[in-house]
Design a protein around this motif. Structure first.
Motif, short mmCIF file in Angstrom:
data_model
loop_
_atom_site.label_atom_id
_atom_site.label_comp_id
_atom_site.label_asym_id
_atom_site.label_seq_id
_atom_site.Cartn_x
_atom_site.Cartn_y
_atom_site.Cartn_z
N ASP A 98 0.96 -1.08 0.05
CA ASP A 98 -0.10 -0.14 0.04
C ASP A 98 0.83 1.29 -0.11
OD1 ASP A 98 -2.98 -0.76 0.20
OD2 ASP A 98 -2.10 -2.12 1.96
N SER A 99 1.87 1.27 0.59
CA SER A 99 2.66 2.32 0.91
C SER A 99 3.63 2.54 -0.38
CB SER A 99 3.55 2.46 2.06
OG SER A 99 4.39 1.27 2.18
N ALA A 100 3.79 1.45 -1.16
CA ALA A 100 4.35 1.54 -2.35
C ALA A 100 3.43 2.05 -3.76
CB ALA A 100 4.97 0.26 -2.74
N ALA A 101 2.34 1.68 -3.30
CA ALA A 101 1.24 2.34 -4.38
C ALA A 101 1.04 3.73 -4.11
CB ALA A 101 0.01 1.64 -3.95
N LEU A 102 1.05 4.42 -2.89
CA LEU A 102 0.83 5.63 -2.75
C LEU A 102 2.14 6.29 -3.12
CD1 LEU A 102 -0.80 5.85 0.79
CD2 LEU A 102 -1.75 6.06 -1.63
N TYR A 103 3.51 5.77 -2.78
CA TYR A 103 4.75 6.40 -3.22
C TYR A 103 4.73 6.38 -4.68
CZ TYR A 103 9.89 7.04 -3.43
OH TYR A 103 11.09 7.45 -3.53
N ALA A 104 4.26 5.53 -5.50
CA ALA A 104 4.45 5.84 -7.03
C ALA A 104 3.39 6.88 -7.44
CB ALA A 104 3.67 4.14 -7.57
N ARG A 105 2.47 7.23 -6.81
CA ARG A 105 1.50 8.42 -7.28
C ARG A 105 2.39 9.80 -7.13
NH1 ARG A 105 -3.50 7.70 -9.67
NH2 ARG A 105 -4.53 5.62 -8.70
N LEU A 106 3.56 9.65 -6.45
CA LEU A 106 4.41 11.03 -6.41
C LEU A 106 5.29 11.08 -7.44
CD1 LEU A 106 5.41 11.02 -2.55
CD2 LEU A 106 3.29 11.76 -3.71
N ASP A 107 5.18 10.28 -8.57
CA ASP A 107 6.12 10.33 -9.80
C ASP A 107 5.37 11.32 -10.60
OD1 ASP A 107 7.95 9.91 -11.76
OD2 ASP A 107 7.41 7.90 -12.14
N HIS A 108 5.88 12.61 -10.76
CA HIS A 108 5.47 13.35 -11.61
C HIS A 108 6.44 14.47 -12.10
CE1 HIS A 108 2.74 16.40 -13.51
NE2 HIS A 108 1.80 15.47 -13.52
N LEU A 109 6.56 14.75 -13.61
CA LEU A 109 7.77 15.68 -13.87
C LEU A 109 7.68 17.13 -13.19
CD1 LEU A 109 10.14 15.94 -15.83
CD2 LEU A 109 8.27 16.67 -17.58
N ALA A 110 6.20 17.70 -13.08
CA ALA A 110 6.02 18.84 -12.24
C ALA A 110 6.90 18.97 -11.10
CB ALA A 110 4.89 19.30 -12.44
N ALA A 111 6.58 17.79 -10.12
CA ALA A 111 7.26 17.91 -8.83
C ALA A 111 8.79 17.69 -9.07
CB ALA A 111 6.71 16.52 -8.22
N GLU A 112 9.24 17.20 -9.94
CA GLU A 112 10.92 17.05 -10.08
C GLU A 112 11.34 18.37 -10.46
OE1 GLU A 112 12.33 14.22 -9.35
OE2 GLU A 112 10.22 13.38 -8.90
N ARG A 113 10.64 19.17 -11.38
CA ARG A 113 10.99 20.28 -11.35
C ARG A 113 10.83 21.64 -10.54
NH1 ARG A 113 8.53 20.65 -17.77
NH2 ARG A 113 10.09 19.13 -18.45
N ALA B 30 3.87 12.99 4.35
CA ALA B 30 5.28 13.80 4.74
C ALA B 30 6.37 12.74 4.67
CB ALA B 30 5.08 14.28 6.06
N VAL B 31 6.01 11.55 5.19
CA VAL B 31 7.20 10.62 5.11
C VAL B 31 7.44 9.84 3.73
CG1 VAL B 31 7.44 8.14 5.85
CG2 VAL B 31 6.41 9.67 7.39
N LEU B 32 6.55 10.05 2.83
CA LEU B 32 6.61 9.44 1.51
C LEU B 32 7.39 10.64 0.68
CD1 LEU B 32 3.60 7.17 0.75
CD2 LEU B 32 6.21 6.43 1.77
#
Length: 447
Positions: free
Chosen positions: A8-23, A41-43
């Motif tokens: 479950d935490s891995a699935a939520l972590y994967a949702r944070l993959d976004h180009l706008a966030a990287e920039r 906050a943790v993820l």
């Protein structure tokens, strides 16, 4: 070493993959201390350890509020990321939930620098709760579109990465990560409308329709698509009614009453007016007598009427009284002025073209009206009081103190303009068509 991620935490972590966030220069996480924001906050700290910042807003509405703030500081210390704790005073006006929300978002905006990203941990259950809450308040199709995943916030952006994830997954992730979190006792008080929905109504719906989240989400998506199509149509239609950003009342009047409200909503869309506010603008400003100058306040922006046009006027800072020196190639910034630049000529640049004589002078300055100024526009037989000239030029009253006055020494050489036209020259500085040696570009307080 951080704990390994479970399913479950891995699935939520994967949702944070976004180009706008990287920039984004910095990633902020709104941290209440509850389970949802604690997991986020943790993820986020795990995903972006060098640029994650936490922000906790202390509303001081409950006795353990300071303890919750300390809990959030301890979590930030454990994650080795910075935290900002914002103490806010919640207005006594209106409902407490709405007032607390407004104070919270103001605090968020104060943290964001240009390009920063704020993450909030709203999930699918929050979205459905919001949808029912708005439905029961009689909201329109915009409100029934629910919370957007992305939207502008101050000079940055707001992102809700988990809107498609159920709360059960967030709880499971918190358990996988072995987190401790704050339980707000006010969440159990069903006298608050949202809590009543969450505690009583939605569980009852789930008993009857176990898969109601899926069908309600499908309906929300359909409504969001309808709202988007409406926005596109009315934005195109709105262009026929605009005059230098102002809304022409004669053009508006050619539409039906229902369509006038839709055009008004499109014009004010970014201010998110309620249906009642929209009706107030339509009745009290659009429907006012032709010689009236009414206004309706929408947050920090007021809607005003002048010369058969509607204007959006943002509360402006006080204009400076002292002259502001300016030279070719320089940029002048002032809280009350915005940005003023004197640049070499460039094609398609809006501003006040300056002759070689003026642009090369070393005693150029920008000033603003103090009262009593006189000006002789090019082609006029004599000078007149600047206030009367601005009335003649149909400059709206609230903009007259915002127009930059361009001085050469102690002589008023030109008056800038915030509309599409360039401005007005003094007769002594413009006796023939000008070949500009410089362009005065300015951005006064937006309105």
């Amino acid at each position: 070493m951080p704990l390994p991620l479970g399913s479950d935490s891995a699935a939520l972590y994967a949702r944070l993959d976004h180009l706008a966030a990287e920039r984004a220069p910095r990633i902020w996480v709104g941290l209440s201390g509850g389970v949802d924001s604690s997991v986020l906050a943790v993820l986020a700290a795990r995903r972006w350890p060098q640029k994650t910042h936490l922000v906790h807003v202390n509303h001081h509405l409950q006795s353990p509020a300071d303890e919750w703030a300390q809990h959030c500081r301890q979590l930030a210390e454990h994650l080795a990321v910075p935290i900002v704790v914002k103490d806010v005073a919640v207005s006594a006006k209106g409902g407490p939930e709405g007032a607390a929300r407004d104070a919270r978002y103001e605090a968020f905006c104060a943290c964001l620098a240009e390009g920063d990203l704020l993450l909030l941990a709203h999930h699918a259950d929050d979205q459905i709760e919001t949808l029912f809450y708005r439905l029961l308040r009689g909201t329109g199709v915009d409100g029934l579109s629910g919370m957007p995943e992305w939207r502008a916030l101050g000079v940055g952006q707001l992102w809700r990465p988990w809107l498609a994830e159920p709360r059960a997954r967030v709880i499971a992730a918190a358990q996988e990560l072995k987190l401790t979190w704050i339980e707000d006792p006010s969440n159990d008080q069903i006298d608050a409308d949202r809590n009543f929905l969450r505690q009583r109504v939605l569980p009852l719906l789930e008993q009857r329709w176990p898969h109601y989240r899926t069908t309600v989400e499908r309906a929300r998506q359909n409504l969001a698509q309808t709202a988007q199509r409406e926005h596109q149509y009315w934005r195109r239609a709105l262009t026929e009614c605009l005059d230098d950003g102002a809304l022409n009342i004669a053009s508006l009047a050619s539409w039906s009453e229902a369509d006038q409200l839709s055009l008004l909503r499109a014009w004010l869309l970014d201010l998110k007016p309620s249906q009642q506010q929209l009706l107030t603008v339509w009745r009290e400003v659009v429907g006012a007598a032709a010689d009236a100058q009414p206004q309706v306040q929408l947050g920090a922006t007021s809607v005003r009427r002048y010369q058969q046009k509607l204007y959006r006027v943002t509360d402006a800072a006080l204009m400076p009284e002292a002259p502001l020196p300016l030279s070719l190639g320089s940029v002048l910034r002032h809280p009350g002025v915005g940005e003023v630049a004197l640049i070499p000529p460039e094609p398609n640049v809006l501003g006040l073209p300056l002759s070689a004589e003026i642009a090369s002078r070393g005693d150029l300055s920008i000033r603003f009206r103090l009262g009593g100024e006189r000006f002789k526009p090019a082609g006029r037989s004599g000078s007149r009081d600047l206030k009367r000239l601005m009335q003649e030029w149909r400059v709206p009253p609230w903009r007259r103190d915002q127009l930059p006055l361009f001085y050469v020494g102690e002589r008023l050489a030109a008056v800038g303009c915030t509309e599409a036209r360039s401005g007005w020259y003094a007769d002594e500085f413009l006796s023939a068509p000008i070949e500009p040696a410089g362009i005065l570009c300015y951005r006064i307080v937006p309105s």
